[in-house]
Design an enzyme around this catalytic site. Sequence first.
Site, PDB file in Angstrom:
ATOM      1  N   TRP A 176       8.733   1.290  14.562  1.00 56.49           N
ATOM      2  CA  TRP A 176       7.326   1.672  14.391  1.00 56.49           C
ATOM      3  C   TRP A 176       6.849   2.018  15.790  1.00 56.49           C
ATOM      4  CZ3 TRP A 176       2.439   0.160  16.070  1.00 56.49           C
ATOM      5  CH2 TRP A 176       1.367   0.674  15.328  1.00 56.49           C
ATOM      6  N   GLU A 213      -4.931   3.373   2.546  1.00 53.87           N
ATOM      7  CA  GLU A 213      -3.625   3.226   3.178  1.00 53.87           C
ATOM      8  C   GLU A 213      -2.495   3.860   2.390  1.00 53.87           C
ATOM      9  OE1 GLU A 213      -2.516  -0.801   4.174  1.00 53.87           O
ATOM     10  OE2 GLU A 213      -3.238  -1.583   2.292  1.00 53.87           O
ATOM     11  N   LYS A 254       4.520  -3.180   7.778  1.00 50.38           N
ATOM     12  CA  LYS A 254       4.117  -4.357   7.012  1.00 50.38           C
ATOM     13  C   LYS A 254       3.583  -5.472   7.901  1.00 50.38           C
ATOM     14  CE  LYS A 254       3.799  -6.806   3.257  1.00 50.38           C
ATOM     15  NZ  LYS A 254       2.676  -6.441   2.381  1.00 50.38           N
TER      16      LYS A 254
HETATM   17  O1  M6R Z   1       0.428 -10.231   7.724  1.00 53.70           O
HETATM   18  P1  M6R Z   1      -1.062 -10.160   7.813  1.00 53.70           P
HETATM   19  O2  M6R Z   1      -1.736 -10.688   6.613  1.00 53.70           O
HETATM   20  O3  M6R Z   1      -1.594 -10.814   9.051  1.00 53.70           O
HETATM   21  O4  M6R Z   1      -1.402  -8.627   7.928  1.00 53.70           O
HETATM   22  C1  M6R Z   1      -2.698  -8.209   8.224  1.00 53.70           C
HETATM   23  C2  M6R Z   1      -2.844  -6.729   7.987  1.00 53.70           C
HETATM   24  O5  M6R Z   1      -2.012  -6.015   8.841  1.00 53.70           O
HETATM   25  C3  M6R Z   1      -2.514  -6.357   6.534  1.00 53.70           C
HETATM   26  O6  M6R Z   1      -3.304  -7.067   5.642  1.00 53.70           O
HETATM   27  C4  M6R Z   1      -2.740  -4.854   6.299  1.00 53.70           C
HETATM   28  O7  M6R Z   1      -4.093  -4.559   6.369  1.00 53.70           O
HETATM   29  C5  M6R Z   1      -2.117  -4.468   4.963  1.00 53.70           C
HETATM   30  N1  M6R Z   1      -1.391  -3.250   5.084  1.00 53.70           N
HETATM   31  C6  M6R Z   1      -3.124  -4.307   3.883  1.00 53.70           C
HETATM   32  O8  M6R Z   1      -2.607  -3.816   2.705  1.00 53.70           O
END
Ligand code: M6R
Length: 638
Positions: A74, A518, A633
């Site tokens: 990434w 997204e 992710k």
């Molecule tokens: O692993 P995390 O819950 O800390 O991730 C936080 C965000 O990066 C994550 O929720 C992101 O917004 C997702 N792609 C939402 O679908």
Amino acid sequence: MCGIVGYIGMQAASDILLAGLQKLEYRGYDSAGIATVSGDRVRCVRAKGKLENLRQKLHGQDDPATIGIGHTRWATHGKPEERNAHPHLDRDAHVAVVQNGIVENYRELREELTAKGYEFLSDTDTETIPHLISDCLKSLKLESLQDKHAEHNEPSLFFAAVRQAVSRLEGAFAIAAICADFPNEMIVVRQQAPLVIGFGQGELFCASDTPAIVPHTRAVLNLENGEIGRLTPLGVEIYTFSGHRLAKMPRLLDWNPVAVEKHGFRHFMLKEIHEQPGVIRDCLAAYFDSHWTPETRVSPVTLGLEDALLEGVESVQVLACGTSWHASLVGKYLLEQLAELPTQVQYASEFRYSPAPMRSNTLTIGVTQSGETADTLAALDMERERRAEATVADRARLLGITNRPESSLGQLVPNIIDTHAGIEIGVAATKTFVAQVMAFYALAIDLGVRRGKLDVDRAMALIDGLRQVPNAIETILSSQEDRIEELAHDFSETSDFIFLGRGINFPIALEGALKLKEISYIHAEGYPAGEMKHGPIALLDARVPVVAIAMPGSVYDKVLSNAQEAKARDARLIGVVPDNDPNASELFDDVLAVPAIDEVLSPIVASIPLQLLSYYIAARRGLDVDQPRNLAKSVTVE
Ligand code: M6R
């Protein structure tokens, strides 16, 4: 962000590396590459774009090497081009390195190494590492030659060189390195980015995450910050950055590799949407005692948290990012309404640089499904350090909510609520979101009962209501999915969407908009419905659909009025409404009906049609739902 894998054993390394990268592709898919050592040379193959491109490049090439490293990227430093793809090599192409993270002082190191004659072929921060290792190796070899009796208390010169090089790096990183001159060893390093070692029969693995390892072994060891591992045919040795050997034992993972297959669903996201009833049942079983009576214990909630964590708490602050931040906003509502605890929800990335003043008796909660989000970890770590001088009670008031208790978050905070959602592969969070919301129900009910703010009958009624949620989701999936798929056809050319919600469903409007953005790349905004008239209403016309979440309760009529205002501006109106609402079809152009449910329990149920709507719009547009552009992710860089 970025996935790294490594293998040392007796099988062909490249096949194992490719299979491992496939499991880690959710961490980044801008480019991929592998490097192996056989004979006295490093063979490195890299390709821009998805792993499939690398697979095609490698097709038909026979590589007998039994040691190698791989990477799926990434992009942070340097565009997604092949020359920026990992592994990166030193000048002599003897040292190969993959990294997940950021070397913050790479500019200084690059200048220093360039002055010494090292030539850089990429724009990355990572390329400094193989050159630095090579430089350290050269000095160490020279020292050994000059003083044949020199005693190096190091297991090998390569290990010593990596250790020296790593001590020069600043930032957060996980690294795997191999060297043609040391064909029987791989060195792995962890500094604030995850790295796990897998123990097979006569073979060892390393990876950024366990899915790459579980097809081979469930015996794993997580490296901790500031540790270096040396993997050889004889086994694994773990050292600190300062060179002290540590005694560490692997543990057994208890999850099933089958969970990371699609099982006939077109995308992981769709499979994960369908898994939600089961996830909620698992949360219900884990969080609530079905045989509870007030005589047995104070609260019917079984989160397994120490009493000291919750006793005396007067306020809560929550740190999170993205979807986890939205789940935390639902949590704020629950903690304030059920437990009467003032709650602040902060973006972890903002809190890091402008923290709220520290207050005693505040419970700080970090919410992150992956347990690896760099901003959330850094914000929590900062909070932990701020509390170093506080009372013993305040130092202990740190809690994590995560789907990966074994993650970095698990190592950072003393208390964890596991969200039991099983591994989530789709980049868009779905089942982990509803599981986080479930964790907040349990916490708020627990605190409400303990603090005497929520009477036991109401607590039991809420828990009974939560027990209806899995069936409600199943009803939505069976009755609405086909309709939503059809409806999605109408929006494949739409460029803007508005989502409205109020009260406990305002965060669901935000989450609905984020899901759509997204995976479908459609611009979408979530607003508290009452705020629309203060500006966003100017955006509305017949080309901008408005989705309103109108669940019966304290703000039901208000949301309907706000929806009317949108309709008066010609917007196509889509309502997430209870299936027993006879008037819904008069107001809304399209109705997404969900089983009627107590307002306070409605967020999970209201999320499901929005997840399906985003999914089917993106699928209809022919987009890569599970791996949307520019995303990864777990965001392990700042
Ligand atoms: O692993 P995390 O819950 O800390 O991730 C936080 C965000 O990066 C994550 O929720 C992101 O917004 C997702 N792609 C939402 O679908």
